[in-house]
Design an enzyme around this catalytic site. Sequence first.
Site, PDB file in Angstrom:
ATOM      1  N   LEU A 193     -10.267  -2.285  -7.983  1.00  0.00           N
ATOM      2  CA  LEU A 193     -10.426  -2.932  -6.676  1.00  0.00           C
ATOM      3  C   LEU A 193     -10.228  -4.446  -6.753  1.00  0.00           C
ATOM      4  CD1 LEU A 193     -13.547  -0.939  -5.424  1.00  0.00           C
ATOM      5  CD2 LEU A 193     -11.113  -0.420  -5.076  1.00  0.00           C
ATOM      6  N   HIS A 194      -9.704  -4.984  -5.668  1.00  0.00           N
ATOM      7  CA  HIS A 194      -9.445  -6.426  -5.575  1.00  0.00           C
ATOM      8  C   HIS A 194      -9.838  -6.898  -4.171  1.00  0.00           C
ATOM      9  CE1 HIS A 194      -5.935  -5.027  -3.411  1.00  0.00           C
ATOM     10  NE2 HIS A 194      -5.592  -4.294  -4.456  1.00  0.00           N
ATOM     11  N   HIS A 226      -8.972  -4.797  -1.095  1.00  0.00           N
ATOM     12  CA  HIS A 226      -9.881  -3.681  -0.794  1.00  0.00           C
ATOM     13  C   HIS A 226     -11.148  -4.197  -0.114  1.00  0.00           C
ATOM     14  CE1 HIS A 226      -7.688  -1.764  -4.307  1.00  0.00           C
ATOM     15  NE2 HIS A 226      -7.568  -0.844  -3.372  1.00  0.00           N
ATOM     16  N   LYS A 269       0.252  -3.147   3.019  1.00  0.00           N
ATOM     17  CA  LYS A 269       1.182  -3.316   1.883  1.00  0.00           C
ATOM     18  C   LYS A 269       1.968  -2.028   1.684  1.00  0.00           C
ATOM     19  CE  LYS A 269      -0.327  -3.241  -2.375  1.00  0.00           C
ATOM     20  NZ  LYS A 269       0.350  -2.034  -2.911  1.00  0.00           N
ATOM     21  N   SER A 311      -2.585  -6.134  -5.338  1.00  0.00           N
ATOM     22  CA  SER A 311      -2.369  -4.738  -5.703  1.00  0.00           C
ATOM     23  C   SER A 311      -3.094  -4.457  -7.009  1.00  0.00           C
ATOM     24  CB  SER A 311      -0.866  -4.506  -5.908  1.00  0.00           C
ATOM     25  OG  SER A 311      -0.659  -3.305  -6.619  1.00  0.00           O
ATOM     26  N   SER A 312      -3.555  -3.230  -7.165  1.00  0.00           N
ATOM     27  CA  SER A 312      -4.231  -2.861  -8.413  1.00  0.00           C
ATOM     28  C   SER A 312      -3.263  -3.007  -9.588  1.00  0.00           C
ATOM     29  CB  SER A 312      -4.719  -1.420  -8.331  1.00  0.00           C
ATOM     30  OG  SER A 312      -5.509  -1.268  -7.186  1.00  0.00           O
TER      31      SER A 312
END
Length: 285
Positions: A32-33, A36, A152, A188-189
Amino acid sequence: MIFESHKLLTKHLKSTVIGSKSIGLIPTMGALHDGHISLMKEAVSQCDHLVVSIFVNPTQFENKKDLEKYPKTISKDIALIKKHIDANKLTIYAPSIEDVYGNDTASKEYHYDGLEKVMEGANRPGHFNGVGTILEFLFTIVEPDKAFFGEKDFQQLQIVKKLTEKLQLEIEIIGCPIKREAHGLAMSSRNERLSIKGRKKAAFIYQTLLKAQEYFKKNSITKTQEFVKDTFSKQADFKLEYFTIASEETLQPVVTRKYKNYHYMGFIVAHLEGIRLIDNISLPQ
Ligand code: PAF
């Protein structure tokens, strides 16, 4: 609360959450970033309770190496969610493959009226069947009022809307704007797998999209596509997989002349350091 079992999750939601409360669902594959977290904050502002799922869904990976290398950071993910979201309004579902698929890890087949035939669907065979399978499962066990997805993966967002329409599910699908790093790279992960230098360099993708957006105002569809291809061909570190100009509504690629009432978007996938990076931009005329 955190659940690994979908049966216990549903029981918990039915007994303590469902009723007068509205439920928002955010399906994730972890790593997660901030993108999220912004989805979660939006969900909490619109719903009484939030369910976050963390599950790297094997059936949506057509490339087994990509699946093996997908970052898995579950403890970090849980700590990050708890830091930002009130525990009383939160349920996390982090299952094993067996809990989701039993002993048959396979996708169901879905038809999304052609949305699945282009771009990610064409380049990643079976991908949207895998996405449909896990989302139908999550929608069934959670029964959310709303589900939140980042723009995205714009094609995925349109496909999820089509999925709920086809399955006649009363779930509102909410698209949320792309969150970007300071230099412009879409969060993005997969960015986790880039080197520090690569992460900075990857900003080139968005910079090129911004240039394409300007270029498109005065040039044709074909010329804009050539412009992006040319720009990437001068960058030895990048491999451009596709840059497609398509209608926002149908996602069908457009190569002919511009139509006035069309909403165009540019969709891109480029590889850097062996990592597949995806992004998109709207192309006003
Ligand atoms: O966008 C993703 O992370 C995944 O495709 C999703 C929606 C969580 C399904 O596995």
